[in-house]
Design an enzyme around this catalytic site. Structure first.
Site: not given
Ligand code: PEP
Length: 252
Positions: A9, A11, A97, A99, A169, A175, A215
């Site tokens: 992703n 973003k 997601h 966000e 997630e 993040g 992460s």
């Molecule tokens: C995400 O935004 O879906 C995500 C998992 O981000 P990150 O890997 O940076 O934690």
């Protein structure tokens, strides 16, 4: 049977030139032979989707959109419809997601509509969900996850799930550099399968791919992916560098 999947992703990162370079880098490291049985998906921003589709035509890389509006068309300034995505060759969309949920106030109810629209337009959905840190600290994480699934997906028919990829997630791990431990990921993924079995049946529960996101990096991917109910990952930060993303693809 479910497949192993690594999805990046991107973003709101990468301009056109950078997106082209990133795809070029990923393409060099994946081949149908090397990545047998795996799916590799990238999700650039809307404006770079068209170019990404063209640049991945002869590779195993699939391209997903990061979002989509639930309506067919109309006065929704700044939005993009399922039809517009399909028209440029997009077959996958990420919905829900964290966000989108936290910054753009997308609710479970709204996401149910988006899922319906996506499926009605033959788009495969990567459906994201997961608890906040507060939910986990107050031990409400299982309840919150079940409610997210129930309110956005459990109106669907069994057959619809062949076009759904789940992405658990935990918000506290996105993040932040903080990852759920492989045991925490496995525990939740096994719970999700139990919930699917209760609502539908075991065959369906066993057939849905469940990705972990939060992460994931080259250093921890292999251990997380080694868990029996983790079928791959949705990757944010580490999907922006070909070397890191490819190492994660390799780890599955
Ligand atoms: C995400 O935004 O879906 C995500 C998992 O981000 P990150 O890997 O940076 O934690």
């Amino acid at each position: 049977m479910r497949k192993n999947i690594v999805a990046g992703n991107w973003k709101m990162n990468k301009n056109l030139k950078e997106a082209k370079d990133l795809i070029k880098g990923i393409k060099k490291g994946v081949s149908s032979k090397k990545s047998k049985g795996k799916r590799v998906i990238v999700a650039p921003s809307f404006v770079n989707l068209n170019s990404a589709v063209k640049r991945t035509e002869k590779s195993i890389i699939e391209v997903a959109a990061q979002n989509m509006h639930e309506a067919k068309s109309g006065a929704f300034t700044g939005e993009v419809s399922a039809d517009m995505l399909s028209e440029i060759g997009i077959e996958i969309v990420i919905l829900g997601h964290s966000e989108r949920r936290s910054i753009f106030a997308e609710s479970n109810e709204l996401l149910a509509k988006k899922v319906d629209t996506a499926l009605a337009n033959n788009l495969e959905v990567i459906f994201c969900f997961g608890e906040s840190l507060e939910d986990r600290k107050s031990e409400k994480h299982f309840e919150v996850v079940e409610t997210q699934l129930r309110e956005s997906l459990f109106h669907l028919l069994k057959e619809n799930f062949s076009n759904i990829i789940l992405a658990y997630e935990p918000v506290w791990a996105i993040g932040t550099g903080e990852t759920a431990s492989p045991e925490q990921a496995q525990e939740m993924h096994a719970f999700i399968r139990q919930v699917l079995e209760k609502e539908y049946n075991k065959e369906l529960a066993d057939s849905v791919s469940i990705l972990y996101g939060g992460s994931v990096k080259p250093a921890n991917a292999e251990e997380i992916f080694s868990k029996p109910d983790v079928d791959g990952g949705l990757i944010g930060g580490a999907s922006l560098k070909p070397k890191d993303f490819l190492a994660i693809v390799e780890a599955i």
